[in-house]
Design an enzyme around this catalytic site. Structure first.
Site, PDB file in Angstrom:
ATOM      1  N   ILE A  14     -13.240  35.217-117.087  1.00 36.80           N
ATOM      2  CA  ILE A  14     -14.188  35.209-115.976  1.00 36.80           C
ATOM      3  C   ILE A  14     -13.765  36.193-114.893  1.00 36.80           C
ATOM      4  O   ILE A  14     -14.606  36.860-114.272  1.00 36.80           O
ATOM      5  CB  ILE A  14     -14.363  33.786-115.402  1.00 36.80           C
ATOM      6  CG1 ILE A  14     -15.590  33.718-114.489  1.00 36.80           C
ATOM      7  CG2 ILE A  14     -13.121  33.324-114.656  1.00 36.80           C
ATOM      8  CD1 ILE A  14     -16.897  33.852-115.213  1.00 36.80           C
ATOM      9  N   LYS A  90     -15.950  28.086-109.664  1.00 35.33           N
ATOM     10  CA  LYS A  90     -16.469  26.747-109.949  1.00 35.33           C
ATOM     11  C   LYS A  90     -15.794  26.150-111.192  1.00 35.33           C
ATOM     12  O   LYS A  90     -15.394  26.899-112.102  1.00 35.33           O
ATOM     13  CB  LYS A  90     -17.992  26.796-110.118  1.00 35.33           C
ATOM     14  CG  LYS A  90     -18.487  27.625-111.309  1.00 35.33           C
ATOM     15  CD  LYS A  90     -18.522  26.819-112.584  1.00 35.33           C
ATOM     16  CE  LYS A  90     -18.784  27.665-113.785  1.00 35.33           C
ATOM     17  NZ  LYS A  90     -18.671  26.952-115.061  1.00 35.33           N
ATOM     18  N   ASP A 168     -18.675  22.254-118.036  1.00 37.76           N
ATOM     19  CA  ASP A 168     -18.243  23.517-117.436  1.00 37.76           C
ATOM     20  C   ASP A 168     -19.444  24.446-117.241  1.00 37.76           C
ATOM     21  O   ASP A 168     -19.651  24.961-116.142  1.00 37.76           O
ATOM     22  CB  ASP A 168     -17.158  24.186-118.276  1.00 37.76           C
ATOM     23  CG  ASP A 168     -16.657  25.469-117.648  1.00 37.76           C
ATOM     24  OD1 ASP A 168     -15.807  25.401-116.745  1.00 37.76           O
ATOM     25  OD2 ASP A 168     -17.135  26.555-118.047  1.00 37.76           O
TER      26      ASP A 168
END
Length: 308
Positions: A14, A90, A168
């Protein structure tokens, strides 16, 4: 204003795919370090840990924490104690209690803490929220289905406690729903499919409603192959609003109102810069609270083992 000297904590998929390009494209930031014991980037100072980066980089202004969820509380706390602003990928923590404690600490230190729900920066979100404001919501359908093998290869932590499994990606849908719907809503029931070799669900069917008993259904699944599905449909007295492709496309009764390329992380970093400039925080835990409720209320069914 001088650029924000930023450090990345955790340099996995990510961070490489989303954070790095967004930082590079924003002149308000200067990437001065990466803290990761296993991964590095040529031309940027490498540190084996956040503490090492903090000790070696007094001019550091802020950090973006992209490590697995169970590591984020201790890392964010350390950064705040060293006077650094913090962006949390997040979800912002493994538990609600962790996020509350960080929020209190940031407020006491007059530092920025940003719970970065990136999906809220998708192109169609603001217009969807505006269109739904004041309208009669009759029903909501959320479908968030993707292939874990494509999006989370080798990420075994996602199947352990704190990793959240299908939540997720599912929490992205919940971050959108809590952003665009005009009233709070509450979980009424949940069915969680948990692989026999995992601790977290691979699929979930959720039933919510608001104070007006509006039915809100969500289906999350990590076993989707072929085309991936990231859609929210809202039926109102004025027609059906569809926010699809993860928020990239907005349609009303099948008529496309807006469709644009993904620019979630550039928007996220623009917002973080605003918060840092004002030394204010943005910490909304509503999406995480819904996930916690699902684990609290959900009925669990064992399904076939997950093999990558």
């Amino acid at each position: 204003m001088p650029p924000i000297n930023l450090g990345l904590v955790g340099f996995g998929k990510i961070a490489r795919d989303q954070h790095l390009p967004a930082i590079a494209a924003n002149s308000g930031y200067r990437l001065v370090g990466i803290a990761d014991p296993h991964s590095r980037l040529d031309g940027v100072a490498h540190h084996a840990s956040l503490k090492a980066m903090l000790d070696a980089t007094p001019a550091l202004d802020a950090v973006a924490i992209c490590t697995p969820t169970h590591l984020r509380h201790s890392q964010a706390r350390l950064a705040l104690e060293h006077g650094k602003h913090v962006l949390l990928e997040k979800p912002p923590g493994a538990t609600l209690s962790e996020v509350d404690e960080l929020s209190d600490l940031a407020e006491r230190r007059q530092l920025t803490l940003f719970a970065a729900w990136h999906s809220r920066f998708a192109p169609g979100v603001a217009q969807a929220r505006q269109w739904l404001a004041g309208r009669e919501i009759r029903a909501v359908e959320i479908e968030w289905k993707e292939d874990a093998r494509v999006w989370h290869p080798g990420q075994t932590w996602i199947w352990e406690p704190g990793g959240m499994g299908v939540f997720d990606p599912g929490i992205n849908a919940l971050s959108l729903a809590t952003e665009i719907l005009p009233r709070p809503f509450f979980l009424r029931s949940a069915n969680l499919a948990v692989p026999s070799n995992c601790q977290t669900p691979i699929a979930a069917d959720l039933a919510f409603s608001d104070v007006q008993e509006t039915p809100i259904r969500a289906a999350f699944d990590f076993r989707q192959t072929g085309p991936q599905t990231w859609d929210i449909h809202v039926d109102t007295e004025a027609g059906r609003l569809s926010l699809t492709q993860g928020g990239r496309r907005l349609s009303i009764d099948g008529r496309v109102e807006l469709e644009a390329e993904e620019r979630e992380y550039p928007g996220l970093y623009a917002r973080f810069a605003e918060l840092v400039a004002g030394r204010t925080s943005d910490v909304d835990v509503a999406p995480l609270r819904h996930v916690a409720d699902a684990f609290l209320l959900g009925r669990r069914k064992r399904v076939a083992a997950y093999v990558e």
